[in-house]
Design an enzyme around this catalytic site. Structure first.
Site, PDB file in Angstrom:
ATOM      1  N   ARG A  82     -46.062 -10.888 -19.851  1.00  0.00           N
ATOM      2  CA  ARG A  82     -46.912 -11.458 -18.803  1.00  0.00           C
ATOM      3  C   ARG A  82     -46.706 -12.968 -18.786  1.00  0.00           C
ATOM      4  O   ARG A  82     -46.930 -13.633 -19.790  1.00  0.00           O
ATOM      5  CB  ARG A  82     -48.382 -11.127 -19.078  1.00  0.00           C
TER       6      ARG A  82
ATOM      7  N   HIS B 269     -52.307 -19.297 -12.621  1.00  0.00           N
ATOM      8  CA  HIS B 269     -52.931 -19.544 -13.932  1.00  0.00           C
ATOM      9  C   HIS B 269     -53.269 -21.038 -13.975  1.00  0.00           C
ATOM     10  O   HIS B 269     -52.704 -21.797 -14.759  1.00  0.00           O
ATOM     11  CB  HIS B 269     -51.990 -19.109 -15.058  1.00  0.00           C
TER      12      HIS B 269
ATOM     13  N   GLU C 274     -58.523 -15.469 -14.532  1.00  0.00           N
ATOM     14  CA  GLU C 274     -59.842 -15.992 -14.907  1.00  0.00           C
ATOM     15  C   GLU C 274     -60.471 -16.917 -13.869  1.00  0.00           C
ATOM     16  O   GLU C 274     -60.669 -18.115 -14.117  1.00  0.00           O
ATOM     17  CB  GLU C 274     -59.755 -16.708 -16.256  1.00  0.00           C
TER      18      GLU C 274
ATOM     19  N   ASN D 213     -59.288 -10.183 -19.961  1.00  0.00           N
ATOM     20  CA  ASN D 213     -59.019 -11.108 -21.072  1.00  0.00           C
ATOM     21  C   ASN D 213     -60.242 -11.105 -21.958  1.00  0.00           C
ATOM     22  O   ASN D 213     -61.367 -11.351 -21.481  1.00  0.00           O
ATOM     23  CB  ASN D 213     -58.780 -12.532 -20.560  1.00  0.00           C
TER      24      ASN D 213
ATOM     25  N   TYR E 264     -61.877 -12.479 -25.614  1.00  0.00           N
ATOM     26  CA  TYR E 264     -61.809 -13.312 -26.821  1.00  0.00           C
ATOM     27  C   TYR E 264     -62.989 -13.059 -27.752  1.00  0.00           C
ATOM     28  O   TYR E 264     -62.817 -12.967 -28.952  1.00  0.00           O
ATOM     29  CB  TYR E 264     -61.685 -14.795 -26.441  1.00  0.00           C
TER      30      TYR E 264
ATOM     31  N   GLU F 210     -55.037 -10.453 -22.101  1.00  0.00           N
ATOM     32  CA  GLU F 210     -55.007 -11.488 -23.151  1.00  0.00           C
ATOM     33  C   GLU F 210     -55.984 -11.118 -24.245  1.00  0.00           C
ATOM     34  O   GLU F 210     -57.131 -10.750 -23.964  1.00  0.00           O
ATOM     35  CB  GLU F 210     -55.456 -12.870 -22.622  1.00  0.00           C
TER      36      GLU F 210
HETATM   37  C1  FCB Z   1     -57.801 -18.095 -21.767  1.00  0.00           C
HETATM   38  C2  FCB Z   1     -56.705 -18.638 -20.885  1.00  0.00           C
HETATM   39  C3  FCB Z   1     -55.405 -18.898 -21.620  1.00  0.00           C
HETATM   40  C4  FCB Z   1     -55.638 -19.471 -23.001  1.00  0.00           C
HETATM   41  C5  FCB Z   1     -56.647 -18.663 -23.749  1.00  0.00           C
HETATM   42  C6  FCB Z   1     -56.901 -19.142 -25.156  1.00  0.00           C
HETATM   43  O1  FCB Z   1     -59.038 -18.377 -21.207  1.00  0.00           O
HETATM   44  O2  FCB Z   1     -56.431 -17.729 -19.844  1.00  0.00           O
HETATM   45  O3  FCB Z   1     -54.603 -19.715 -20.818  1.00  0.00           O
HETATM   46  O4  FCB Z   1     -55.997 -20.790 -22.900  1.00  0.00           O
HETATM   47  O5  FCB Z   1     -57.865 -18.640 -23.054  1.00  0.00           O
END
Ligand code: FCB
Length: 452
Positions: free
Chosen positions: A86, A130, A175, A304, A306, A356
């Protein structure tokens, strides 16, 4: 830090055979070459020049020098054994200024990238936006201005026209929440504006641009093409049962998740969010027909992930004693299973891909050529297991991409936090695969062994 033998995602065996594993990057974070072949400034080039905007005054001028080292980087990622890569296209590189004809030289770069990936047996997964808006479009009003949505659809059509014969997976936006809120409300990201009304207008125009772009590309597409967008979905759970915390979590969930998923997948904006905004005197700039365009059917939703967080009366609270990454983000793999279950329950029509997931960790270079990052390995293993668990529980989840291939420009944090499977020497640009890269390669090899 975990020592070898490293943790293995035992449940990954339960994932379907055609489940995709990949790595993700984005143009501004790795390419450099800001003026090569006629590229114009993006809002991030401008933002990096604002004193104090980016840690240590870092810029994307060199980044990972990927524009020049692309063949080497493709070989590196193909060597990991991923089936999907990607990446994102830099809008000001392929359409300088954001209007008018495409730049042949700019598109040639992505043409070569795609050909090299395919030659190595890696499927390209292309993201159109992006975060690197051409500066000229920001000067004309940026995402709060409706015309930017139309410009984005034109740009999408240009890129599709050139690469649609070989690229089958198309993501419009990465995002939009971050684009709107960090860029236009908090001012932490480019273009650095602090205007909440403008940010909410940006949300609507980003979604409109997404829908228009999908429609334009669908006109030229065949059954082999998949369209979608990627959202950062950060679950917001109430810290306690108090009515204040529950209400705060509802608001955070509304603004962070439902404000995007509802219009895209259900064709309406969530009523509670619309009425919260009305109390602030903010109305989304919706015109007749917009919601139909935004709800244009998509083939895949990129997620995405985290971390998930708890919300107490309007502000995130972090579990005091839980593990965190180098950026202080909590490590919450179970939250990923819960998120996938929730999305698939509330928005059942669309398959999901984790576009992600990864973490910033303090890597230890023990000796030349050996970078130890056991915490990253443990993080990835736990999250892959979490995805497999969601699959076992019936979620239609089809892929998982590690963020990210290379240590790169981490937006306002500059080059400090490292998310890569591969480290990049800031002076020489030499690439060194970390232990996590070897671990991921071995994991993928084992995963592809015929199951007994
Ligand atoms: C996400 C972004 C990516 C990177 C990660 C850590 O929010 O999409 O570009 O910065 O965080």
């Amino acid at each position: 830090m975990p020592q070898p033998p490293f943790p293995q995602p035992d449940r990954a065996r339960l994932l379907p055979e055609n489940f995709r594993f990949g790595v993700a990057t984005s143009a501004f974070q790795i390419e450099g070459a800001p003026t090569a072949d006629g590229r114009s400034d993006s809002i991030w080039d401008t933002f990096c020049r604002v004193p104090g905007a980016v840690a240590a005054g870092d810029t994307g001028d060199l980044a990972c020098d990927h524009y020049r080292r692309m063949p080497e980087d493709v070989d590196l990622l193909a060597g990991l054994g991923v089936d999907t890569y990607r990446f994102s296209v830099s809008w000001p590189r392929v359409q300088p200024g954001g209007r008018g004809p495409a730049s042949r030289a700019g598109l040639d770069f992505y043409d070569r990238l795609v050909d090299r990936l395919l030659a190595k047996g890696v499927d390209p997964w292309l993201t159109l936006y992006h975060w690197d808006l051409p500066q000229e479009l920001e000067d004309a009003g940026g995402w709060p201005h409706r015309d930017t949505a139309h410009r984005f659809a034109d740009y999408a059509a240009l890129v599709f026209d050139r690469l649609g014969d070989r690229v089958h997976a198309w993501t419009t936006l990465n995002e939009p929440w971050c684009v709107a809120m960090y860029g236009y409300a908090d001012g932490m990201h480019a273009p650095g504006r602090r205007d909440r009304r403008a940010a909410l207008h940006a949300v609507h125009h980003l979604l409109l641009g997404h829908g228009e772009a999908v429609r334009r590309m669908q006109e030229q597409a065949g059954p082999e093409h998949d369209f979608g967008l990627t959202l950062n979905l950060t679950p917001s759970l109430p810290a306690t049962d108090s009515s204040e915390d529950v209400a705060a979590a509802r608001r955070a969930d509304g603004l962070g998740i439902r404000l995007y998923l509802d219009p895209i997948l259900l064709g309406t904006y969530p009523e509670d969010v619309v009425s919260d905004l009305a109390e602030e005197g903010i109305t989304l700039p919706v015109q007749d027909g917009d919601l139909d365009i935004i709800a244009t059917s998509i083939d895949v939703l990129g997620v995405n992930y985290y971390f998930s967080e708890r919300i107490a009366a309007g502000r995130p609270v972090r579990e005091e004693d839980g593990p965190v990454t180098a950026l202080g983000w909590p490590v919450t793999p179970d939250g990923l299973t819960d998120l996938l279950l929730r999305v698939s329950r509330e928005y059942p029509a669309v398959p999901l891909v984790i576009t992600e997931n990864g973490g910033a960790f303090t890597d230890a270079t023990l000796e030349e050529g050996r970078v130890c990052d056991g915490d990253r390995i443990a993080f990835l293993a736990a999250h892959i297991d979490a995805v497999a668990e969601a699959h076992v529980q019936g979620v239609d989840v089809r892929g998982y991409f590690v963020w990210t291939l290379l240590d790169n420009f981490e937006w306002a944090h500059g080059y400090g936090p490292t998310f890569g499977l591969v480290s990049v020497d800031r002076k020489t640009m030499a690439r060194t695969p970390k232990e996590s890269a070897r671990w991921f390669r071995d994991f993928l090899r084992a995963q592809r062994q015929p199951q007994v």
